[in-house]
Design an enzyme around this catalytic site. Sequence first.
Site, mmCIF file in Angstrom:
data_model
loop_
_atom_site.group_PDB
_atom_site.id
_atom_site.type_symbol
_atom_site.label_atom_id
_atom_site.label_comp_id
_atom_site.label_asym_id
_atom_site.label_seq_id
_atom_site.Cartn_x
_atom_site.Cartn_y
_atom_site.Cartn_z
ATOM 1 N N LYS A 1 0.764 -1.176 0.022
ATOM 2 C CA LYS A 1 -0.019 -0.223 -0.010
ATOM 3 C C LYS A 1 0.819 1.380 -0.161
ATOM 4 O O LYS A 1 2.122 1.097 0.322
ATOM 5 C CB LYS A 1 -0.870 -0.053 1.328
ATOM 6 C CG LYS A 1 -2.350 -0.881 1.152
ATOM 7 C CD LYS A 1 -3.112 -0.792 2.169
ATOM 8 C CE LYS A 1 -4.354 -1.662 1.594
ATOM 9 N NZ LYS A 1 -5.326 -1.794 2.661
ATOM 10 N N ARG B 1 -3.442 -9.934 4.978
ATOM 11 C CA ARG B 1 -3.867 -10.113 3.874
ATOM 12 C C ARG B 1 -2.723 -9.449 2.995
ATOM 13 O O ARG B 1 -2.331 -8.439 3.228
ATOM 14 C CB ARG B 1 -5.138 -9.221 3.723
ATOM 15 C CG ARG B 1 -5.702 -9.362 2.518
ATOM 16 C CD ARG B 1 -6.986 -8.636 2.358
ATOM 17 N NE ARG B 1 -7.863 -8.657 0.881
ATOM 18 C CZ ARG B 1 -7.173 -7.901 -0.027
ATOM 19 N NH1 ARG B 1 -6.457 -6.989 0.040
ATOM 20 N NH2 ARG B 1 -7.926 -8.087 -1.177
#
Length: 256
Positions: A204, A238
Site C-alpha cells: 500500500k 492479507r
Amino acid sequence: MGIVNVTPDSFSDGGQHDTLVHAVAHAEKLLKEGADILDIGGESTRPGAAAVPVEEEIRRVIPVIQALSSLNVPLSIDTRKPEVMRAAIDAGVDLVNDISALEGLGAIDLLAKSAVGICLMHKQGDPQTMQVAPSYQNVVEEVTHYLSKRIELAQASAISANRIVADPGFGFGKSLEHNIALFQSIDKMGTLLGVPLLIGVSRKKMLGEITGQELRERMLGSVIAAVLAVQKGASIVRVHDVRETVDALKLWKVLK
C-alpha cells in the site's frame, strides 16, 4: 490470506489474474506458497476506483469460487454488495470480507441467515473520494468505536462473536499519520474489540510514503509490516507476497 484479484484495475496486480484460468493458477500458486485463506475480489476499491455493476462483479468471481471450491481451503469473498455476497455464499465461500462492514441494504440479515464468517472493515468515505481529505479528531478512538458498534449490531442480529473479524482499514480514508497511529495501536484495538484482527497493508501507499519505494519495490516493506502486525497481535495478514511472508513469519516464530 492470499489475495486473488479478478479485476482489471486493482492498484497492485490489476489485469494479471482477471480471467478464470489466470485466477485459478494464481490461487493454486498462493496455496503452494503457504496461504491459509484465499480472498477473491471482483471490484477494485483502491482510491479513485470506479464502481463495478453487480452483474459484472458476480460474473468475475463466481466461476473462480466454484473452480476453487474443490481445493478444500477456506475461501473469502471481498465485496461490499449484498447481491454478490449471496451469490458467493451459495457458491461455497467461508468468509465475507466487507469494506462497508455490512452497511449494505440487507447485508446483516443475509449474514445472520448464513453460517459464514464476516470481516467488518472501517473506511471513511467511498473509494472514489476517500483519500481527498481524510479527517479525524482521534483516529484510533474513532475507528475502534465504529468497529465496536458494527460488532455489537452484528451480534444483536444473531451473528455470533466467533464468526466476526475486524479490520481497521489501512488506506481507506486515512492519511499516513492516521495509518501509523492505527498500526501502532493494533494490540490495543484487538483487546478493546475482543475479536481477531485482519491487517492489510501489503504494497500500500503508506509503505511507499515511509520507504520512498514505488509500488513494484514494496515487497520487503510489506513483509516486514506483516511480521510487525503479527507481533502486535494480528490474527490474519492479507498479503500479495505469500511465500516471502510465510518464510518471514516462520523465522520470527522460531527466533523471537
